[in-house]
Design a protein around this motif. Structure first.
Motif, PDB file in Angstrom:
ATOM      1  N   THR A 156       0.838  -1.199   0.000  1.00 45.43           N
ATOM      2  CA  THR A 156       0.000   0.000   0.000  1.00 45.43           C
ATOM      3  C   THR A 156       0.876   1.253   0.000  1.00 45.43           C
ATOM      4  N   VAL A 157       0.501   2.212  -0.818  1.00 45.57           N
ATOM      5  CA  VAL A 157       1.231   3.468  -0.937  1.00 45.57           C
ATOM      6  C   VAL A 157       0.732   4.434   0.139  1.00 45.57           C
ATOM      7  N   TYR A 158       1.649   5.194   0.705  1.00 45.16           N
ATOM      8  CA  TYR A 158       1.303   6.231   1.695  1.00 45.16           C
ATOM      9  C   TYR A 158       0.622   7.393   1.002  1.00 45.16           C
ATOM     10  N   PRO A 159      -0.201   8.150   1.668  1.00 41.25           N
ATOM     11  CA  PRO A 159      -0.683   8.061   3.036  1.00 41.25           C
ATOM     12  C   PRO A 159      -1.890   7.145   3.141  1.00 41.25           C
ATOM     13  N   TYR A 160      -2.182   6.724   4.382  1.00 37.63           N
ATOM     14  CA  TYR A 160      -3.376   5.946   4.653  1.00 37.63           C
ATOM     15  C   TYR A 160      -3.705   6.012   6.144  1.00 37.63           C
TER      16      TYR A 160
END
Length: 134
Positions: free
Chosen positions: A38-42
């Motif tokens: 998963t790519v930031y942001p979250y």
């Protein structure tokens, strides 16, 4: 007495998912479990405690909920904007919890941390929610 924990989490997820924003109004995804890669942001729905808060003739539970925000933006601007968005979506709102009545949901604590890699920013927020059986 029912804890209403799962129903409360589903309501918080649906409130935040699609409504949580970061810098420049960009949507920030919300997860219960973060998919690998998963790519930031979250944002992640985290730990929870629950304590009986009922009355003589009405069952109730007080939940303490932790929400984590993650960013790799250099500096704290993005993490703070994400946390502001979470706050605006949850604090003193009237979210619907199936099978229960939400008495209140209030933010009680937040902090920002720099992770050991020196890049990743971690925001931690704690909310207290009180629900009673319908």
């Amino acid at each position: 007495m029912a804890l209403h924990s799962w129903e409360l989490q589903k309501s918080i997820f649906s409130t935040l998912n699609g409504n949580t924003t970061g810098m420049d109004g960009a949507n920030v995804p919300v997860f219960d479990d973060v998919p690998e890669g998963t790519v930031y942001p979250y944002v992640v729905l985290g730990e929870e405690t629950a304590a009986n808060n009922g009355t003589k003739n009405l069952d109730g539970v007080e939940h303490t909920l932790t929400i984590h925000a993650w960013s790799q933006y250099r500096g704290r601007r993005e993490i703070k904007e994400i946390m502001q968005s979470v706050y605006e979506n949850l604090h003193n709102t009237a979210i619907s919890v199936t099978g229960a009545s939400l008495v209140s949901i209030r933010q009680e604590f937040n902090t920002t941390l720099a992770e050991q890699d020196g890049i990743t920013r971690h925001g931690v927020m704690r909310f207290r929610a009180v629900v009673f059986d319908n």
